[in-house]
Design a protein around this motif. Sequence first.
Motif, PDB file in Angstrom:
ATOM      1  N   GLY A 204      69.352  56.053  64.349  1.00 32.42           N
ATOM      2  CA  GLY A 204      69.022  57.416  64.746  1.00 32.42           C
ATOM      3  C   GLY A 204      70.193  58.370  64.801  1.00 32.42           C
ATOM      4  O   GLY A 204      70.035  59.498  65.239  1.00 32.42           O
ATOM      5  N   ASN A 205      71.385  57.930  64.362  1.00 36.38           N
ATOM      6  CA  ASN A 205      72.536  58.844  64.380  1.00 36.38           C
ATOM      7  C   ASN A 205      73.194  58.911  63.011  1.00 36.38           C
ATOM      8  O   ASN A 205      74.402  58.985  62.889  1.00 36.38           O
ATOM      9  CB  ASN A 205      73.554  58.426  65.452  1.00 36.38           C
ATOM     10  N   GLY A 206      72.376  58.909  61.974  1.00 35.65           N
ATOM     11  CA  GLY A 206      72.857  59.105  60.625  1.00 35.65           C
ATOM     12  C   GLY A 206      73.060  57.785  59.896  1.00 35.65           C
ATOM     13  O   GLY A 206      73.018  56.714  60.497  1.00 35.65           O
ATOM     14  N   PRO A 207      73.220  57.892  58.570  1.00 34.71           N
ATOM     15  CA  PRO A 207      73.310  59.115  57.778  1.00 34.71           C
ATOM     16  C   PRO A 207      71.927  59.662  57.414  1.00 34.71           C
ATOM     17  O   PRO A 207      70.914  59.003  57.645  1.00 34.71           O
ATOM     18  CB  PRO A 207      74.047  58.648  56.521  1.00 34.71           C
ATOM     19  N   VAL A 208      71.913  60.867  56.836  1.00 35.25           N
ATOM     20  CA  VAL A 208      70.682  61.503  56.365  1.00 35.25           C
ATOM     21  C   VAL A 208      70.781  61.709  54.859  1.00 35.25           C
ATOM     22  O   VAL A 208      71.826  61.460  54.250  1.00 35.25           O
ATOM     23  CB  VAL A 208      70.446  62.854  57.076  1.00 35.25           C
ATOM     24  N   ALA A 209      69.699  62.162  54.276  1.00 36.90           N
ATOM     25  CA  ALA A 209      69.652  62.308  52.815  1.00 36.90           C
ATOM     26  C   ALA A 209      70.747  63.234  52.298  1.00 36.90           C
ATOM     27  O   ALA A 209      71.329  63.001  51.235  1.00 36.90           O
ATOM     28  CB  ALA A 209      68.274  62.820  52.392  1.00 36.90           C
ATOM     29  N   ALA A 210      71.043  64.295  53.039  1.00 37.18           N
ATOM     30  CA  ALA A 210      72.052  65.251  52.582  1.00 37.18           C
ATOM     31  C   ALA A 210      73.459  64.663  52.569  1.00 37.18           C
ATOM     32  O   ALA A 210      74.369  65.271  52.012  1.00 37.18           O
ATOM     33  CB  ALA A 210      72.033  66.499  53.476  1.00 37.18           C
TER      34      ALA A 210
END
Length: 508
Positions: A204-210
């Motif tokens: 829940g603290n990354g990473p994300v798609a970007a």
Amino acid sequence: MGRNTRKRRTPLATKAIAASAALALGGGGLIWANFYASAHESDNQSWGGNQTKAATAQVATLSCPDVGQKLTNVPAQARTEVAGELANLDRQITDAYQRLATTRDAQARDASFVQNSILQPLQDRRKVILDRIKLEITRVGGTAPASLDTLATCTAQNANQTTAGGQQQGGQQQGGQQQGGQQQGGGQQQGQNGQQGNLGGQAGNGPVAADFVDITKVQANVKAKPRAGRNASTGTFTTRCGVNANKNHNTDNVIVAPGVANGAHHLHDYVGNQKVNAFSSNQTFLQAGTSCQNRSDLSSYYWPVVRVQDGTQDFDQNADGGGKEGNVGRILTPVQAQIKYVGSPRSKVVAMPQFLRIITGDAKTTTNGLANANAHWSCTGFENKVQLTTQYPICPQGSKVVRTFAFQSCWDGQNVDSANHRTHVAFADANGNCQNGFKAIPQLTMRLVYDIKPPTVQNGQVKNAYAVDGFPEQLHKAATDHDDFISVTKNGLANKIANCVNRGQNCS
């Protein structure tokens, strides 16, 4: 140093990590030439909490001034105590971030919750530590910075205020090494997928798609190396120290937080010296064994581990610095680790002093900005074309992920460390010159290669992501990658390295 004892997490955090696993999203040609001018829900839910509820939260992370970087003139007699207090500040941020990540329901119900229940108490606790730091400095006759009191206040940071993807346009490093191509690549990814609605990641603290970009869609951004002058030192010295196949790990950082267990809040790989932890001394280093083939190389080379977030866990899923602090997933061992010392395009080099300490990059760029970032991410077959700082590459079939580091190559000629662990060394300028009386030393460069199944981005979500370990509030951004080094040699090896480089030889 007794007050630096790490507080244990509640059993709720242990349960939370197990719950977060179920929420998992789907589970050379090294450019030595380019390295001369490089420049850091309910209250009982997990780090990531409920992904749906997290998507509605406005606050992504906490941004606190990096006090350690402001302390450039701490008397030597006070440095150990000050380092301990700086570790206490890091611990406070970690605890506050955990509070942020496990109170999404309360934040949704009360717009003032973050300020009143997280930021204000954190500020009050930071003031106490800052007062202690001032006392330690003045007690030995030093002068604390006048601005120290202003560093107590932390702020809430939204997802679009972090250095995710191509959002931060000020991402050029010293010498302008990482510029248009990389940032354009980030913009493309951002445009395709849009801003992420949650903080992503298996914890829940990354990473994300970007945080990812298809490297085949990024414009070339690697500059040519400076032209070698008449007095250039053109040789290389390679030391072979392995890939940490014996899994020598810990979550300490003896440079930044000596005497503090879990001072890094993330896991390191260690090669070279085999007796490095928070409580090691210079004498410990000299008495230790080494993983290097050259038994005279007792230096310590260490870096944050890389993990793949495919729904799996590792040995530290319930441990401080691991799953308890948002560092989850399967730890990857590099398939190759190359450690090489190179010369200066402008001058001969002097030997590194014994026990010289260097940190390159910044583990806190998500909140500090990119001024000290020195991350280099690429893929085999692309290293001479594209180097990324603020994103992880998605490599094409048959290509491997590559992390490279280029350490500062100019030394002040006097100190083996400094209060903020930066000012005793510096990068050469764009032409390869050391400025302001600094001397050129052999430049340590490292190249780590990983065999990683390429992540996929679908509908704004990343599956099978990989990420570097970090402080939990840094959201596992690519720019937070960093590397640490302590020079320890015997039998005249430091001089042998310098002489080899100066003579234009390729030695090992």
